[in-house]
Design a protein around this motif. Structure first.
Motif, PDB file in Angstrom:
ATOM      1  N   ARG A  60       3.765  -0.099   2.054  1.00  0.00           N
ATOM      2  CA  ARG A  60       2.531  -0.136   1.254  1.00  0.00           C
ATOM      3  C   ARG A  60       1.303  -0.432   2.111  1.00  0.00           C
ATOM      4  NH1 ARG A  60       7.421   0.349  -1.525  1.00  0.00           N
ATOM      5  NH2 ARG A  60       6.928   1.043  -3.645  1.00  0.00           N
ATOM      6  N   HIS A 164       6.859   6.092  -0.122  1.00  0.00           N
ATOM      7  CA  HIS A 164       7.449   4.763  -0.275  1.00  0.00           C
ATOM      8  C   HIS A 164       8.908   4.784  -0.743  1.00  0.00           C
ATOM      9  CE1 HIS A 164       3.416   3.806   0.465  1.00  0.00           C
ATOM     10  NE2 HIS A 164       2.994   3.478  -0.732  1.00  0.00           N
TER      11      HIS A 164
ATOM     12  N   CYS B  14      -3.396   1.879  -0.389  1.00  0.00           N
ATOM     13  CA  CYS B  14      -2.795   2.356   0.857  1.00  0.00           C
ATOM     14  C   CYS B  14      -2.974   3.857   1.023  1.00  0.00           C
ATOM     15  CB  CYS B  14      -1.318   2.009   0.887  1.00  0.00           C
ATOM     16  SG  CYS B  14      -0.313   3.093  -0.127  1.00  0.00           S
ATOM     17  N   SER B  15      -3.667   4.512   0.081  1.00  0.00           N
ATOM     18  CA  SER B  15      -3.861   5.959   0.036  1.00  0.00           C
ATOM     19  C   SER B  15      -2.623   6.691  -0.491  1.00  0.00           C
ATOM     20  CB  SER B  15      -4.293   6.550   1.384  1.00  0.00           C
ATOM     21  OG  SER B  15      -3.216   6.602   2.277  1.00  0.00           O
ATOM     22  N   GLY B  16      -1.562   5.954  -0.772  1.00  0.00           N
ATOM     23  CA  GLY B  16      -0.333   6.575  -1.266  1.00  0.00           C
ATOM     24  C   GLY B  16      -0.531   7.278  -2.604  1.00  0.00           C
ATOM     25  N   CYS B  17      -1.389   6.715  -3.481  1.00  0.00           N
ATOM     26  CA  CYS B  17      -1.644   7.348  -4.775  1.00  0.00           C
ATOM     27  C   CYS B  17      -2.355   8.685  -4.561  1.00  0.00           C
ATOM     28  CB  CYS B  17      -2.485   6.429  -5.658  1.00  0.00           C
ATOM     29  SG  CYS B  17      -1.624   4.915  -6.113  1.00  0.00           S
ATOM     30  N   GLU B  58      -7.974   4.351  -7.109  1.00  0.00           N
ATOM     31  CA  GLU B  58      -6.788   3.772  -6.474  1.00  0.00           C
ATOM     32  C   GLU B  58      -7.156   2.425  -5.859  1.00  0.00           C
ATOM     33  OE1 GLU B  58      -4.692   6.002  -3.172  1.00  0.00           O
ATOM     34  OE2 GLU B  58      -4.861   4.064  -2.173  1.00  0.00           O
ATOM     35  N   GLY B  84      -2.504   4.021 -10.278  1.00  0.00           N
ATOM     36  CA  GLY B  84      -1.473   3.359  -9.485  1.00  0.00           C
ATOM     37  C   GLY B  84      -1.434   1.856  -9.702  1.00  0.00           C
ATOM     38  N   ASP B  85      -0.317   1.260  -9.294  1.00  0.00           N
ATOM     39  CA  ASP B  85      -0.078  -0.160  -9.555  1.00  0.00           C
ATOM     40  C   ASP B  85      -1.133  -1.097  -8.958  1.00  0.00           C
ATOM     41  OD1 ASP B  85       2.134   0.580 -10.954  1.00  0.00           O
ATOM     42  OD2 ASP B  85       3.601  -0.049  -9.453  1.00  0.00           O
ATOM     43  N   CYS B  86      -1.690  -0.749  -7.808  1.00  0.00           N
ATOM     44  CA  CYS B  86      -2.686  -1.644  -7.201  1.00  0.00           C
ATOM     45  C   CYS B  86      -3.923  -1.750  -8.085  1.00  0.00           C
ATOM     46  CB  CYS B  86      -3.077  -1.173  -5.804  1.00  0.00           C
ATOM     47  SG  CYS B  86      -1.736  -1.361  -4.620  1.00  0.00           S
ATOM     48  N   ASN B  91      -0.976  -5.488  -7.701  1.00  0.00           N
ATOM     49  CA  ASN B  91       0.222  -5.158  -6.907  1.00  0.00           C
ATOM     50  C   ASN B  91       0.305  -5.846  -5.549  1.00  0.00           C
ATOM     51  OD1 ASN B  91       2.613  -3.617  -6.651  1.00  0.00           O
ATOM     52  ND2 ASN B  91       1.572  -1.902  -5.699  1.00  0.00           N
ATOM     53  N   GLY B 146       2.693   3.133 -11.378  1.00  0.00           N
ATOM     54  CA  GLY B 146       3.575   3.716 -10.380  1.00  0.00           C
ATOM     55  C   GLY B 146       3.074   3.362  -9.001  1.00  0.00           C
ATOM     56  N   CYS B 147       3.982   3.286  -8.047  1.00  0.00           N
ATOM     57  CA  CYS B 147       3.605   2.937  -6.675  1.00  0.00           C
ATOM     58  C   CYS B 147       4.244   3.926  -5.724  1.00  0.00           C
ATOM     59  CB  CYS B 147       4.006   1.505  -6.348  1.00  0.00           C
ATOM     60  SG  CYS B 147       3.536   0.968  -4.706  1.00  0.00           S
ATOM     61  N   PRO B 148       3.666   5.115  -5.587  1.00  0.00           N
ATOM     62  CA  PRO B 148       2.561   5.660  -6.370  1.00  0.00           C
ATOM     63  C   PRO B 148       3.053   6.299  -7.663  1.00  0.00           C
ATOM     64  CG  PRO B 148       3.234   7.233  -4.699  1.00  0.00           C
ATOM     65  CD  PRO B 148       4.128   6.035  -4.531  1.00  0.00           C
TER      66      PRO B 148
HETATM   67  S1  SF4 Z   1      -0.048   1.614  -6.043  1.00  0.00           S
HETATM   68 FE1  SF4 Z   1       1.383   1.806  -4.312  1.00  0.00          FE
HETATM   69  S2  SF4 Z   1       0.952   3.834  -3.523  1.00  0.00           S
HETATM   70 FE2  SF4 Z   1      -0.817   3.305  -4.785  1.00  0.00          FE
HETATM   71  S3  SF4 Z   1      -2.278   2.316  -3.386  1.00  0.00           S
HETATM   72 FE3  SF4 Z   1      -1.014   0.680  -4.236  1.00  0.00          FE
HETATM   73  S4  SF4 Z   1       0.630   0.396  -2.734  1.00  0.00           S
HETATM   74 FE4  SF4 Z   1      -0.283   2.390  -2.334  1.00  0.00          FE
END
Ligand code: SF4
Lengths: 472, 177
Positions: A60, A164, B14-17, B58, B84-86, B91, B146-148
């Protein structure tokens, strides 16, 4: 009175940053700074967590290179367990990593930088992005979308999730590869080759167009660092660290990852959340070095796979010594994609690749562990300490992008000096200043693993007494 | 028909979303014909524009700059999505909340540094005491966890909004996954 220009946010990069440029009384660029404006605190927030959670937690840090973080982390955890992981687990981690290099490099090359390369650094900013590219160069844009997809699908096939996943674990990986997944990936390889070979050929034929960018995008002598294997070849996961000087002579070789602290120091600047690593023996800031795709091709003796080796030979002959301009990172990314596809093809045909013994089990046997890998953006170091129960008591992470902080800052100054005239910043100057940053493909959410700021990168022209003149 | 104006941003994430958004793969072409991405890390707009139809946010709120940005986004956006969860729960970024801010900064810039050890303070946003979810600061219209969040869920939400429907997320996404 001197003045400051601000570019804010820096766009088409992964994370948060801005640039300030100071102009002196005579209208000359005096200084330029790349400020990373985000801080996340991972080195502290993981404290008290069980070590075996770390590979999933540190993913993350970054949604683009989560695989690199999980493998660096798992390697640090392997060292805490004190085990040698099963042979096939090493290969499986390596295969997974190939998927990540393909998708991450494809994102940087096609989605973020190709709009500059194909539509031009001076083109209309409103169209200069992946959507504009879909209209102006549809087949190239689709190549990018497809290549990134192939990388992500490879990750999915191994690890069950594109972003992830929880597959890399301390001691190995948690599921063997199935024949079905193996076949699925094998079937994707021909298209991946076609795309990267096609891309290499148009990119190489267009290099001439970018003479000015090549001349100014961090084109100055520095040291380079990267992992190499026991033959000195390109290595992304298992090797040892090598430093070369600006002439190409090896300064230090065979550095065991756990000794990183003897060679790499970290310095703090008051104006950025990103620390600046430096080569400790030379001190700060003389110990400036670069890591990442071009640096890896500079430090190694070759790639060790036939197609990539051919490209490498061409790459390395661009200059007499190491290739200095960071513009060539774009080129190096394509070569590394090619290398990753070859590696993938080789390993998937290994007779033991479906072996079921993929994980070693143990209790924590040591209180400390270091894991080092080459992430798409450069060398990535995870270093943990645990207590008797295996709870994390301390962590240090040197992330790929950090390695290039000194060089990115100097590069911004070099480009600003070349393209800014007076106290006004033109659109094309601004985009080139951001372009030098894009060449490094920095991941600022990674680099500030450490808390957070403003979206995107921003550039600011400021006077010596701190008045903002112009902001983009 | 004029295109729907969509914006995306990342705060403490984290840019994952965003990557999961790109994971819609080839469907991006289809989307490009229906939406205009007016502000996003992947386009070159420097100022958040007015009259945005949908914004995906995000990341958690962690710095004074994040607060400023989210307020500006809210003012100019019709439908604001916690992406997303953050964004939804803070998160992972919120894991720092059990420590003093000082401790978190000291680890990075005092303990784990070899030169010039001090906390950065110039020309960068100030860090908040704790990372917080987006809806603590502004009204959020839709929560996409969701993560993401899976790319299918992201695509589903956008296409339902484009069709003028209220998105139904049942069974499409969950926390953590
Ligand atoms: S929700 Fe998960 S994927 Fe999205 S920014 Fe947060 S850590 Fe990254």
């Amino acid at each position: 009175m001197s003045e400051t220009i601000t570019i804010k946010p820096v766009t088409r990069v992964e994370g948060h940053g801005k640039i300030t440029i100071t102009i002196d009384n005579n209208g000359n660029v005096e200084d330029a700074k790349f400020h990373v404006t985000q801080f996340r605190g991972f080195e502290k927030l993981c404290e008290g967590r069980p070590f075996y959670e770390m590979p999933s937690l540190v993913e993350r840090i970054c949604g683009i290179c989560p695989i690199s973080h999980s493998i660096a982390s798992a390697k640090a955890c392997d060292a805490i367990l004190g085990v040698r992981i099963p042979h096939v687990a090493v290969k499986l981690r390596r295969l997974l990593n190939c998927g990540e290099f393909i998708q991450s490099h494809a994102l940087s090359f096609f989605h973020l930088s190709a709009p500059d390369l194909l539509m031009g650094f001076d083109s209309d900013p409103a169209r200069r992005n992946i959507f504009g590219l879909i209209e102006s160069h549809p087949s190239i844009a689709m190549d990018g979308v497809k290549l990134r997809k192939i990388g992500q699908e490879i990750i999915l096939s191994f690890a069950g999730k594109r972003i992830h996943p929880a597959w890399v674990v301390p001691g190995g990986v948690n599921q063997p590869l199935s024949e079905q997944s193996r076949q699925k990936i094998v079937d994707m390889i021909p298209e991946a080759y076609e795309i990267v070979e096609r891309t290499l050929s148009w990119f190489k034929s267009s290099i001439e167009k970018h003479r000015e960018e090549i001349r100014t995008f961090s084109n100055f002598p520095t040291m380079f660092m990267g992992l190499v294997d026991e033959h000195g070849n390109l290595e992304h996961l298992e090797g040892k660290l090598r430093f070369i000087d600006s002439k190409g002579a090896i300064l230090n070789d065979n550095i065991e990852p756990f000794r990183y602290h003897d060679f790499i120091g970290e310095s703090v600047e008051s104006w950025s959340y990103l620390k600046s690593p430096y080569y400790l023996p030379l001190g700060y800031p003389d110990g400036i070095y670069r890591a990442g795709p071009a640096a890896r091709l500079n430090v190694c003796n070759g790639c060790g796979t036939p197609k990539a080796d051919q490209e490498w030979a061409e790459f390395i002959s661009l200059e007499r010594g190491p290739v200095m301009s960071s513009f060539y990172n774009h080129y190096a990314r394509l070569i590394e994609i090619l290398y990753s596809i070859e590696l993938l093809e080789n390993l998937l045909n290994d007779s033991d690749i479906l072996d079921k013994h993929v994980r070693a089990f143990a209790q924590p046997n040591h209180f400390e562990g270091v894991g080092v890998v080459e992430a798409p953006r450069g060398t990535l170091i995870h270093h943990y300490k645990v207590d008797r129960e295996g709870l994390i008591t301390w962590a240090n992470m040197i992330v790929a992008t950090g390695n290039n902080n000194l060089a990115m800052n100097r590069g911004v100054l070099q480009v600003a000096r070349r393209f800014i005239n007076g106290t006004q910043i033109t659109e094309s100057a601004r985009n080139r200043i951001e372009g030098v940053i894009r060449a490094f493909d920095p991941c600022l959410s990674c680099s500030t693993h450490a808390i957070n700021g403003k979206s995107g990168l921003s550039i600011e022209l400021v006077t010596m007494d701190g008045n903002t003149l112009d902001e983009v | 028909m004029s295109k729907t104006r969509v914006a995306t941003t990342w705060l403490d994430g984290c840019s994952g979303c965003h990557m999961s958004f790109l994971d819609i793969d080839e469907r991006i072409v289809e989307l490009a014909s229906m939406i205009e991405l007016v502000y996003s890390p992947i386009v070159d707009t420097k100022e958040f524009p007015e009259n945005v139809d949908v914004t995906l946010v995000e990341g958690a709120i962690s710095s004074d700059a994040d607060i400023e940005e989210i307020i500006n986004i809210r003012k100019n956006t019709k439908v604001l999505i916690s992406f997303g969860d953050c964004a939804v729960s803070a998160n992972v970024p919120a894991m720092r909340n059990r420590f003093e801010r000082r401790e978190v900064i000291d680890r990075a810039y005092i303990e784990n540094a070899n030169n010039n050890n001090h906390a950065p303070y110039q020309n960068i946003p100030g860090l908040m005491k704790s990372a917080r979810p987006v809806h603590e600061f502004v009204q959020v219209d839709l929560f996409l966890q969701g993560c993401p969040p899976p790319s299918e869920a992201i695509y589903g939400v956008l296409s339902q909004l484009l069709a003028g429907e209220y998105p139904d997320l049942k069974g499409k996404t969950r926390f953590g996954a």
